[in-house]
Write a protein that holds these residues in place. Structure first.
Motif, PDB file in Angstrom:
ATOM      1  N   CYS A 109      42.257  35.686  36.906  1.00 30.97           N
ATOM      2  CA  CYS A 109      42.257  36.854  35.873  1.00 30.97           C
ATOM      3  C   CYS A 109      40.891  37.272  35.626  1.00 30.97           C
ATOM      4  O   CYS A 109      41.730  38.404  35.510  1.00 30.97           O
ATOM      5  N   ILE A 110      39.901  37.065  35.477  1.00 34.83           N
ATOM      6  CA  ILE A 110      38.679  37.676  35.880  1.00 34.83           C
ATOM      7  C   ILE A 110      38.839  38.899  36.680  1.00 34.83           C
ATOM      8  O   ILE A 110      38.574  40.149  36.075  1.00 34.83           O
ATOM      9  N   VAL A 111      39.522  38.250  37.927  1.00 38.28           N
ATOM     10  CA  VAL A 111      39.212  38.643  39.405  1.00 38.28           C
ATOM     11  C   VAL A 111      40.287  40.757  38.827  1.00 38.28           C
ATOM     12  O   VAL A 111      40.435  41.456  38.563  1.00 38.28           O
ATOM     13  N   PHE A 112      41.562  39.459  38.358  1.00 39.78           N
ATOM     14  CA  PHE A 112      42.476  40.371  37.851  1.00 39.78           C
ATOM     15  C   PHE A 112      42.044  41.673  36.779  1.00 39.78           C
ATOM     16  O   PHE A 112      42.535  43.036  37.282  1.00 39.78           O
ATOM     17  N   ASN A 146      43.305  50.141  40.183  1.00 31.85           N
ATOM     18  CA  ASN A 146      43.818  49.999  41.425  1.00 31.85           C
ATOM     19  C   ASN A 146      44.940  49.037  41.458  1.00 31.85           C
ATOM     20  O   ASN A 146      45.392  48.088  40.934  1.00 31.85           O
ATOM     21  N   VAL A 147      45.998  49.528  41.641  1.00 36.38           N
ATOM     22  CA  VAL A 147      46.908  49.474  41.579  1.00 36.38           C
ATOM     23  C   VAL A 147      47.047  47.566  43.547  1.00 36.38           C
ATOM     24  O   VAL A 147      47.707  47.360  42.789  1.00 36.38           O
ATOM     25  N   GLU A 148      46.953  48.288  44.392  1.00 35.55           N
ATOM     26  CA  GLU A 148      46.834  47.162  45.496  1.00 35.55           C
ATOM     27  C   GLU A 148      46.201  46.230  45.288  1.00 35.55           C
ATOM     28  O   GLU A 148      47.087  45.170  45.244  1.00 35.55           O
ATOM     29  N   GLY A 149      45.132  46.161  44.909  1.00 35.76           N
ATOM     30  CA  GLY A 149      44.096  45.491  43.870  1.00 35.76           C
ATOM     31  C   GLY A 149      45.175  44.106  42.878  1.00 35.76           C
ATOM     32  O   GLY A 149      45.209  43.061  43.273  1.00 35.76           O
ATOM     33  N   CYS A 150      45.490  44.612  41.785  1.00 37.66           N
ATOM     34  CA  CYS A 150      46.334  44.228  41.235  1.00 37.66           C
ATOM     35  C   CYS A 150      47.617  43.416  41.199  1.00 37.66           C
ATOM     36  O   CYS A 150      47.981  42.270  41.085  1.00 37.66           O
TER      37      CYS A 150
END
Lengths: 149, 236
Positions: A97-100, A108-112
């Motif tokens: 969740c922290i990374v999210f 960042n859509v891709e990242g999400c």
């Protein structure tokens, strides 16, 4: 399987969950709050966590399907998920969740999208493992034994 | 230490995690817990109950204010249901939709009736600036989530000590008031038209009935509010 074997299996299983980073010391805290007068406390809290998480994961999925993505709202939802996973000691989910949240902040859509998949995956694992653990505990109780600390 | 014999003592011999929880000389502390997370409300409620606290858990700052009777839009009616359920401690999450814990803290500290109630903030974020801001606004303590047994023990120990000391102060003041009753009567006429407040001094808990008997019967209960003391001295 006899009672002693069941109890040993439970202890081993629980220990592995800690060693593999699925659970952290907060889960131990919760267990210490359970007693004869509140024998289902951990199961109850974890059930609330399951309900809450599933709701949030659904909302996050929907949010990422929108034409215009509301990153702020998503961030708030991931924050909630981070909070509840932290409160029950679901260590891996919390860390993801922290990374999210970082991806939300960066819009960042891709990242999400990637992160959401990972969180769903980890959530699925911890849910299965905790349910297995509770089943084992129930078997022990049904066999007339007590759950080892 | 004077004690009202009518108060029911909570005795529990639970021993959890090495903490001796026999509360033979501790009164029940009533805590208002505020958190938008259902999971966290359940956990904090259990943690508080382990220390024999009475717990009212609400899911927003708004509801907390309503419970206290501070919500401007909804005036709390003086119903029998809320009599005697004085709040001794407020424990609130920081990050909440709508009103944050910080905003709730400010509202409580701005109110003359409730500013004495200790407010503890909980937050998952260990940000020094945030902690400082809360402490400056009058927060009693700041707990970094996830909340543990040791965190709650610290808070409750502190609160019960404050309550006990507050009672001792009340007892001493009540004695003095009893002696000075005649002098005070003039001051009371000025104040009889002012609206009665909903709370007595927040440092006293349920045995306050024994202390109120020492005061003039027609006066409102907040004999210790700063404004009242000021009026009394100016009229003498």
């Amino acid at each position: 399987m006899d009672l002693v074997q069941l109890q040993r299996q439970l202890v081993d299983y629980r220990t592995s969950l800690y060693h593999e980073g699925f659970l952290d010391e907060q889960f131990t805290q919760l267990q210490s709050l359970q007693d004869e007068n509140n024998p289902d406390f951990v199961v109850e809290v974890v059930s609330l966590f399951f309900e809450d998480s599933e709701r949030l994961l659904n909302e996050l999925s929907k949010a990422l399907e929108q034409q215009v993505i509301d990153f702020k709202r998503m961030d708030a939802q991931v924050h909630q998920l981070k909070g509840s996973s932290s409160s029950i000691g679901a260590h891996r989910v919390q860390k993801l969740c922290i990374v999210f949240r970082n991806y939300c902040e960066a819009q960042n859509v891709e990242g999400c999208l990637k992160c959401l998949q990972q969180v769903k995956h980890e959530y699925g694992i911890i849910k299965t493992k905790l349910e297995s653990m509770f089943q084992l505990e129930q078997q022990i109780l049904n066999a007339g034994g007590s759950i080892p600390v | 230490m004077a004690r009202n014999g009518g108060v029911a003592w909570m005795r529990t011999t639970e021993k959890i995690d090495g903490y001796d929880l026999s509360t033979s000389d501790t009164e029940e502390v009533h805590v208002l817990a505020v958190d938008d997370s259902l999971v966290d409300r359940k956990v904090i409620e259990r943690l508080l109950r382990i220390f024999s606290c009475k717990v009212t858990a609400v899911d927003s700052g708004r509801r907390a204010l309503q419970y206290l009777g501070l919500d401007e839009e909804i005036q709390k009616k003086e119903t029998n249901g809320f009599d005697g359920l004085k709040v001794d401690l407020i424990i609130t999450d920081y990050c909440m939709p709508g009103m944050t814990g910080y905003e709730l803290l400010k509202k409580v500290k701005e109110s003359s009736a409730f500013r004495e109630i200790p407010v503890v903030i909980m937050s998952s974020e260990n940000v020094i600036a945030r902690i400082d801001r809360c402490l400056e606004e009058g927060a009693e303590d700041f707990i970094v989530k996830p909340v543990k047994l040791s965190d709650v023990k610290r808070i409750i120990d502190y609160t019960t000590t404050e309550l006990r000391e507050g009672e001792q102060r009340e007892g001493a003041r009540a004695k003095r008031r009893g002696i000075n009753k005649r002098k005070q009567r003039e001051g009371d006429d000025d104040l009889s038209s002012s609206p009665p407040s909903t709370l007595s001094s927040s440092t006293s808990s349920s045995p306050s009935s024994s202390i109120q008997s020492a005061t003039a019967p027609s006066s409102p209960s907040t004999l210790d509010s700063p404004t009242r003391r000021l009026k009394m001295t100016s009229s003498e």
